[in-house]
Design an enzyme around this catalytic site. Structure first.
Site, PDB file in Angstrom:
ATOM      1  CB  CYS A   1     -46.902  23.683  34.413  1.00  0.00           C
ATOM      2  SG  CYS A   1     -48.694  23.734  34.376  1.00  0.00           S
TER       3      CYS A   1
ATOM      4  CG  HIS B   1     -46.724  19.778  31.671  1.00  0.00           C
ATOM      5  ND1 HIS B   1     -45.985  19.698  32.821  1.00  0.00           N
ATOM      6  CD2 HIS B   1     -47.942  20.241  32.035  1.00  0.00           C
ATOM      7  CE1 HIS B   1     -46.715  20.076  33.852  1.00  0.00           C
ATOM      8  NE2 HIS B   1     -47.917  20.416  33.402  1.00  0.00           N
TER       9      HIS B   1
ATOM     10  CD  GLU C   1     -42.985  18.116  31.506  1.00  0.00           C
ATOM     11  OE1 GLU C   1     -42.816  19.150  30.827  1.00  0.00           O
ATOM     12  OE2 GLU C   1     -43.632  18.100  32.571  1.00  0.00           O
TER      13      GLU C   1
HETATM   14  N1  GLN Z   1     -51.100  24.173  40.097  1.00  0.00           N
HETATM   15  C1  GLN Z   1     -50.946  24.935  38.901  1.00  0.00           C
HETATM   16  C2  GLN Z   1     -52.257  25.067  38.142  1.00  0.00           C
HETATM   17  O1  GLN Z   1     -53.160  24.313  38.350  1.00  0.00           O
HETATM   18  C3  GLN Z   1     -49.882  24.349  38.015  1.00  0.00           C
HETATM   19  C4  GLN Z   1     -50.215  22.991  37.516  1.00  0.00           C
HETATM   20  C5  GLN Z   1     -49.026  22.254  36.968  1.00  0.00           C
HETATM   21  O2  GLN Z   1     -47.883  22.642  37.200  1.00  0.00           O
HETATM   22  N2  GLN Z   1     -49.243  21.170  36.243  1.00  0.00           N
HETATM   23  O3  GLN Z   1     -52.381  25.905  37.303  1.00  0.00           O
END
Ligand code: GLN
Length: 544
Positions: free
Chosen positions: A381, A507, A509
């Site tokens: 992410c 994600h 994970e």
């Molecule tokens: N802050 C980034 C976004 O909103 C990444 C979010 C995250 O890593 N969950 O896109």
């Protein structure tokens, strides 16, 4: 339909969630269809708006619900498919009750905690039982007995148990039996008092699970049984596990917990088959290799902030029979002192998700170090967005490239908001959330890792890779290896000229389980292992 209610006494963070999950493992393996539900007595509608320091990780479900991290344990320990109905907060209950009141559903009545709030809570238990097509629901009540905010939940489950009858409901109380070193004694008084507190509101637990650092002897068991009003066999010892939380189901099985539960609920089922679980633990206990991986983040001192991530590394490590040593690196320190000092000798670098600008330059420096030193990199992410910024700056020469999350007026917004996110003003539950399809590009590392060309992964973010830069990045060797089904969103990117450098916008994970490690984590660790072995035999040339 059978119900188990799990309460906690004496202190918070006592491991109710893990106990509930481990019991779920055992009952599922006795042939029951099990689901788990968590009640959280706080007023936030969900933990999505909470700081990881307050709450630990926010766990995301397929349907996009942002939930308590205990739901992560539930999914890792069982095969239950959870939805937003499986995590209920006081905030949600009040939101629903107030909406009904405004609609006029209460027909002129005074709206009160009892019966209106408690009825709403009971309805939530029935809802999961209905939706999840299961034989048994384990409902965990967050917080500690005696908390004022927990009372409506306890009253509701007391009524619920009355209504379904004694054969269909069981109360399990997880409590702390502290060991006082100076006296060399285990103390039962806090347990007695927390059970007394439960009885005060009409709940007599059937089973007491005692969290303890040392074995509890017969004398202590007898005392707890007598004063807490349960049979001796219903006093279950739950010692701190040595190797891993995944030992817990086996420890509880040995204590006879699942047998006891089945007897109480009138269920005649054979013993739980734990052979694959034991095999997983064997791999974990006897690793053949070691790799050291750095997590570069900003919440590294907080145990629970990267929960699922650490679990996913454990699962993938076991798959490869490798011990994964995790070096937690504070991105802020890299900012101050450069990456080499903190990342020297590391076999893999992982930059997890995150929000806000603190530590971002440190993470960018870590990604650069991974790219230039040819160390395997996995960006999750924000960790992928970081890699894109780094590549734009240092390879494409766009020195002021940034994400508009951190520098809205950057001349090169390589990470930016899409139109639908630009209009959003409300913070809670408005990100791109939950599972969606990702199409993989054949021949890429991502595709090789999954061994498939279409996967579903869970998201939680607002910002995206800016399409305007996609071509330039691909031409320079940063390949888009996964896209959303309509090709509008970049999902995975990887470096062509690098042993293994992959970032994903989702994600992974959240979908890793002990006996189903996530392919991207396995591939990342495999590359880290190769890196470790090459380092040990310096003659081996792995470049190119
Ligand atoms: N802050 C980034 C976004 O909103 C990444 C979010 C995250 O890593 N969950 O896109």
């Amino acid at each position: 339909m059978k119900h188990i209610f799990v309460t906690g006494g004496v202190v918070s963070s006592i491991g109710k969630g893990l106990t509930a999950a481990a019991l779920g493992t055992l009952l599922e393996r006795r042939g029951l269809r099990v689901t788990l539900q968590k009640f959280d007595p706080y007023l936030n509608v969900d933990p999505g708006t909470m700081n990881p320091y307050q709450h630990g990780e926010v766990y995301v479900l397929d349907d996009g619900a942002e939930t308590d991290l205990d739901l992560g344990h539930y999914e890792r320990f069982t095969s239950a498919r959870l939805t937003r109905s499986n995590n209920v907060t006081t905030g949600q209950i009040y939101e629903a009750v107030l909406a009904k009141e405004r609609r006029g559903d209460y027909l002129g009545k005074t709206v009160q905690v009892i019966p209106h709030v408690t009825d709403e809570i009971k309805e939530r238990i029935r809802a999961v039982a209905r939706e999840d097509e299961c034989d048994l629901v384990i409902t965990e009540i967050g917080g500690t007995t005696g908390d004022i905010e927990g009372l409506p939940f306890l009253e509701a489950v007391r009524q619920f148990a009355m209504e379904v009858g004694p054969r269909n409901a069981l109360f399990l109380h997880v409590t702390l039996v502290p060991y006082i070193k100076a006296a060399g004694e285990l103390k039962t008084k806090p347990t007695q008092q927390s059970v007394a507190k439960l009885r005060e509101i009409g709940i007599q637990p059937h089973i007491i699970v005692c969290r303890t650092e040392v074995p509890i002897d017969l004398e202590v068991r007898r005392k707890i049984a007598l004063y807490c009003n349960v049979p001796l066999e219903a006093v279950i010892e739950e010692q701190d596990v040595e190797l891993s939380i995944y030992e817990l189901p086996l420890a509880l099985q040995q204590e006879g917990l699942d047998e006891l539960v089945c007897r109480h609920l009138g269920l005649q089922l054979g013993a739980a088959n734990m052979s694959d679980w034991k095999e997983f633990l064997r791999r974990l206990a006897q690793p053949k290799h070691t790799v050291e991986v750095a997590i570069v983040g900003k919440y590294i001192e907080h145990q629970d902030a990267y929960k699922s991530l650490c679990e996913a590394l454990t699962h993938a490590g076991a798959e490869l029979e490798a011990r994964v040593a995790v070096r937690r690196v504070d991105a802020g320190q890299i900012e101050a002192q450069g990456p080499a000092r903190y990342l020297d000798g590391i076999n893999g670098i992982l930059v997890p998700g995150g929000f806000g600008s603190r530590g971002v330059e440190g993470k960018i420096a870590a990604a650069r170090y991974a790219r230039e030193e040819r160390i395997p990199y996995l960006g999750l992410c924000l960790g992928m967005q970081i890699a894109v910024i780094e590549f734009a700056r240092n390879v494409l020469g766009l020195t002021r490239a940034h994400s508009t999350e951190f520098v809205p007026e950057t001349p090169d917004p390589v990470i930016c908001l899409l139109d639908e996110q630009r209009r959003v003003v409300v913070k809670g539950g408005t990100m791109r959330l939950g599972s969606s399809l990702c199409i993989l590009r054949p021949g890429t590392r991502a595709w090789a890792a999954y061994g498939r060309s279409e996967v579903a992964e869970r998201h939680r973010h607002r910002y995206e890779v800016n399409h305007a830069y996609r071509d330039r990045m691909e031409k320079a060797g940063f390949l888009v290896s996964g896209v959303a089904a309509d090709d509008r969103l970049v999902e995975i990117m990887e470096l062509v000229d690098h042993p293994w450098f992959v970032g994903c916008q989702f994600h992974p994970e959240f979908q890793s389980k002990p006996n189903r490690p996530h392919p991207l984590f396995v591939a990342f660790l495999r590359a880290a292992l190769a890196h470790a072995q090459a380092a040990r035999y310096p003659l081996l040339e792995i470049r190119n």
